[in-house]
Design an enzyme around this catalytic site. Structure first.
Site, mmCIF file in Angstrom:
data_model
loop_
_atom_site.group_PDB
_atom_site.id
_atom_site.type_symbol
_atom_site.label_atom_id
_atom_site.label_comp_id
_atom_site.label_asym_id
_atom_site.label_seq_id
_atom_site.Cartn_x
_atom_site.Cartn_y
_atom_site.Cartn_z
ATOM 1 C CB ALA A 274 -0.919 0.009 1.228
ATOM 2 C CG HIS A 307 2.219 0.460 7.753
ATOM 3 N ND1 HIS A 307 3.376 -0.144 8.199
ATOM 4 C CD2 HIS A 307 2.624 1.320 6.774
ATOM 5 C CE1 HIS A 307 4.415 0.330 7.537
ATOM 6 N NE2 HIS A 307 3.985 1.221 6.660
ATOM 7 C CD GLU A 308 0.351 2.175 3.804
ATOM 8 O OE1 GLU A 308 0.784 3.303 3.483
ATOM 9 O OE2 GLU A 308 1.079 1.165 3.873
ATOM 10 C CD GLU A 330 7.542 3.245 5.090
ATOM 11 O OE1 GLU A 330 6.758 2.508 5.731
ATOM 12 O OE2 GLU A 330 7.176 3.879 4.087
#
Length: 860
Positions: A274, A307-308, A330
């Protein structure tokens, strides 16, 4: 001027010289549909107006654009000759004023590699779908810009699209007279701008929250996919996780979501998992499940969604200055994905998956010759592309988990809150984060950073137990070791757990002590006097990042009683440690496979079970001694078949064993069962053979010559979809024929006709471990081709080919020598290419050491 690469020094010089005030980008995508005439690539018109300031009037600089042609250029109203100032990747800008306006009218190319403006034609209905993917530096394939993360600016996009299409971008959009116009964005980096366009199936929802000051935050939510996937699209679950994430991050970050709407697009032929484009997140469409999957798949999707979402703050709101500090976004997103998964969703065992799956990725990456500190030395864009790796993501997240244990959760989150407020819409370096954490924790973050962020390598922790005459622990010591190549010993906050069997036969923890391991030898005084343990787990609760080792007593206990270990996290940590021992040639592959065959059937956590299947397969393919590999493979297949029949009918465990059985099938009876399950002449109670499972069964049948082209064509007719086409291409490439392999090689290496997804599918089918002799001739061809492929194809395709076609199944000293010969004779090859080859060489050398260990165990 140089080609498509951009160095760190060039970026620093340009950032010191220029400040960008804003972009206006106009794209005409009507050319995406209809017939394409001419021999060149299919293109679209891209007109960019960028306003920027120059700190030194009269100086020169450059803008970035990768395009087949430029129609017109002007700088401050002065026309420029494209033939003189545009070299295919850069636009020379001379005699800059204090305030400047650059206008670029170009013909940009649609992509088939997932980089830039990707164009996909759905074979099911002929519909065309577009989306953009840029990280780290492919927005210049769509519009002219200054392609580096620290030249942030607001953007206004307008898009002309074919009739009947919908277009999305980072901001909210409206359509009038065939033109979509989007609200101006906040200042963001080029690589997170985005356009998605086509006849997508689109579902909406909304999120509302009353903020602490009494104002109401409303976020329009959207989710989309191809029309062909709409019947399978469980948008309700996507929205549920999205809302849970938004609640969690607002509870903890004290900074309202800053980008207006929140759309999520599941797109075809996507190279990544993604991408965190603000307001317009893109995902690979494989997260829409066409058949039955296990809970682990839903957990994995939820983790990626979160996460995104974490990136909206870590990465989008506050962005690293250059790719050296990629970890600033990240590592945090990877940690926050698991942290919020456990804290906000139904997947409360997310830390088990993290320990078992994400850390395995990190441990492998950190032992490669290309390992690097979490804060890496990124010289240029090619370096950046390769550093989206297990260190930047999973090791960084593991270290942040350790940091939370070190400074405390409250101090950690307060540091994050100050970081957002202090650097909103700006760019940061390592020191900016460390300074706020020092403020909130009172800890010396410089020393912690030196040990954990600025050195490479993974430490091993091994328990040493001395018992007194009374049978109790006299002294328990933790020994810390490091590889010779990376000798740093680090401070570790660990929990040391003691386990023994109960009267009922279960293996339970009866004592634990948290301690700081520092240096080569640390005594855990708190455990002195405890009863003698059968198992000592030195990283109980998975607080630190290390390779766990066992003393002889503990290893013997696991060999006999691993399945009796009741705590699922402790069990996952033991499995992970045993796998690391196998990779390190300390445990024979046959012993690891034996443990899987004896104990995996008792594994309750489905994600751990599926990881064990992957590890067992890897143990057989790479680490088992060649002389015993076939026999061990038969044992593994028989064990998988037995567990398939013993699993609860209709359960996700049964499904996992069915997929593993298909991958490990080795005998005619195995292929007969798979064939029978496909044609309905055989059945396993409770096992529903849906379309995705049919393809999973067909690949081994194709690889072993049981299913031919006619069978695979018939299956495609049954599943004439984009997903079906990818499956068919992979199965066709798997067939055991020299002519098939030659055709695959030509399609991938000698031609660029295939899209990125079909390149991936062809490579996956080509490299079958059961066909080592058949593909042996391609070792020499591989080394003859890779430099040409690297220089002539996009970096994504180059990475796929160099990694995917490395002759790893030719596991011999001769292949290792051939690899060394190429490295010796190509010292001037691109550093990123050499890194990929070095990594594959290391995997091969590790496999040979593992095979020697397994062979030595054969005579026991």
């Amino acid at each position: 001027m140089p080609g498509e690469n951009l160095t760190r020094e060039e970026a620093r010089e340009r950032a010191a010289l220029l400040s960008v005030d804003g972009y206006e980008v106009s794209l005409d995508l009507r050319s995406a549909v209809g017939e394409h005439s001419g021999g060149g690539p299919r293109t679209f018109r891209s007109v960019t107006t960028v306003r920027f300031r120059c700190a030194e009037p009269g100086a020169s600089s450059f803008a970035d654009l990768i395009a087949p042609s430029v129609t017109a250029l002007s700088l401050n109203g002065r026309d420029l000759d494209p033939g003189r100032v545009f070299d295919g990747s850069r636009i020379l800008l001379e005699d800059l004023a204090a305030d400047n306006e650059l206008v670029v009218d170009a013909q940009c190319a649609y992509s088939r590699t997932g980089e830039g403006m990707h164009r996909f034609v759905d074979p099911e209905d002929g519909e065309v779908y577009l989306y953009t993917q840029y990280e780290p530096a492919d927005s210049r394939r769509v519009f002219a810009n200054f392609e580096q993360p620290d030249l942030k600016a607001p953007y206004r996009f307008e898009v002309r699209a074919p009739e009947g299409w919908t277009v999305w971008s980072n901001g909210a959009g409206e359509s009038a007279d065939g033109v979509w116009r989007f609200a101006e964005t906040k200042p963001i980096s080029t690589y997170i701008t985005c356009v998605v366009a086509g006849p997508y199936h689109y579902v909406t929802d909304s999120y509302e929250r009353v903020l602490e000051d009494g104002t109401r935050l409303e976020i329009p939510l959207g989710a989309m996919c191809r029309k062909g996937l709409a019947p399978h699209f469980d948008a309700d679950d996507v929205f549920l996780v999205t809302k849970q994430g938004l609640d969690f991050f607002h509870d903890h970050f004290d900074y309202p979501y800053p980008f207006g709407k929140y759309d999520q697009a599941f797109v075809p032929e996507y190279n990544l998992g993604a991408m965190e484009n603000p307001g317009m997140v893109t995902f690979r469409e494989e997260f829409i499940f066409r058949g039955k999957v296990t809970r682990a798949s839903y957990e994995g999707r939820a983790n990626v969604i979160l996460h995104e979402m974490a990136h909206m703050w870590f990465g989008d709101l506050v962005t690293m200055e250059w790719w050296d500090d990629l970890w600033l976004k990240e590592s945090f997103a990877d940690f926050m994905g698991a942290f919020s998964l456990v804290g906000a969703t139904r997947f409360t065992d997310g830390w088990i998956t993290f320990a078992n799956r994400r850390k395995a990725w990190a441990y492998r990456a950190d032992q490669l010759p290309s390992t690097h500190p979490i804060t890496a030395d990124i010289r240029d864009l090619q370096d950046a592309k390769l550093n989206f790796d297990g260190i930047t993501y999973a090791k960084g997240a593991s270290v942040l988990k350790q940091l939370v244990a070190y400074v405390g959760q409250d101090a950690f989150l307060e540091g994050a809150r100050r970081y957002f407020k202090r650097h909103a819409y700006g760019n940061t370096r390592l020191g900016d984060l460390l300074s706020v954490l020092e403020e909130t924790s009172g800890r010396d973050m410089a020393a912690w950073s030196r040990a954990w962020l600025q050195t490479a390598g993974v430490n091993s922790l091994t328990p040493q137990v001395l018992l007194g005459a009374d049978g109790r622990i006299d002294e328990l010591t933790v020994l810390q070791e490091a590889a010779e190549s990376h000798p740093e010993l680090r401070p570790h906050r660990v929990a040391v757990g003691l386990y023994r069997r109960t009267d009922s036969g279960t293996l339970e923890r009866y004592a634990q002590a948290e301690t700081d391991v520092d240096g080569a030898r640390t005594v855990v005084a708190e455990l002195a006097g405890a009863d003698a343990p059968e198992l000592v787990l030195v990283n109980d609760d998975d607080l630190t990042y290390c390779k766990t080792r066992f003393d002889d007593t503990s290893l013997a206990a696991l060999r006999e009683h691993l399945g009796a270990l009741t705590d699922p996290l402790a069990r996952a940590l033991c499995w992970s440690a045993l796998w690391n021992m196998t990779r390190d040639a300390l445990l024979p592959a046959r012993d690891f496979v034996d443990l899987v065959l004896r104990f995996a059937g008792r594994e309750s956590d489905i994600g751990v079970l599926q990881m064990l299947h992957a590890w067992a397969e890897s143990a057989l393919v790479h680490y088992a001694a060649p002389a015993g590999r076939a026999e061990l493979g038969v044992e593994l297949a028989r064990g998988a078949r037995r567990e398939l029949h013993d699993a609860e009918p209709g359960s996700e465990h049964q499904l996992a064993w069915a997929r593993f059985f298909a991958r490990s099938a080795a005998e005619p009876a195995d292929f007969d069962l798979l064939t029978g399950l496909l044609d309905g002449t055989s059945a396993v109670e409770g096992l529903a053979v849906d379309q995705e499972l049919r393809w999973a069964f067909l690949e081994p049948l194709a690889a072993h010559g049981v299913a031919d082209e006619k069978v695979l064509d018939a299956e495609l007719a049954r599943d004439d979809t984009a997903s079906g086409k990818r499956h068919q291409v992979r199965c066709l490439a798997a067939r055991p024929s020299a002519a098939v392999k030659a055709q695959c090689w030509a399609q991938v290496v000698e031609s660029d006709a295939l899209s990125n997804a079909l390149v991936e599918a062809t490579i996956s089918g080509f490299a079958q471990s059961s066909q080592r002799e058949l593909i042996a001739p391609y070792t020499e061809k591989y080394f003859a081709a890779i430099e040409r492929v690297w220089t002539g194809r996009s970096i994504q395709i180059g990475m796929d080919v160099v990694r995917g076609l490395f002759p790893s199944h030719q596991d011999s000293q001769e292949t290792l020598d051939a690899t060394d010969a190429w490295l010796t004779s190509h010292e001037d090859a691109a550093p990123a290419l050499r890194r990929l080859v070095l990594e594959s060489r290391d995997d091969l050398a590790r496999a040979l050491r593992g095979q020697a260990c397994d062979e030595a165990a054969a005579g026991r």
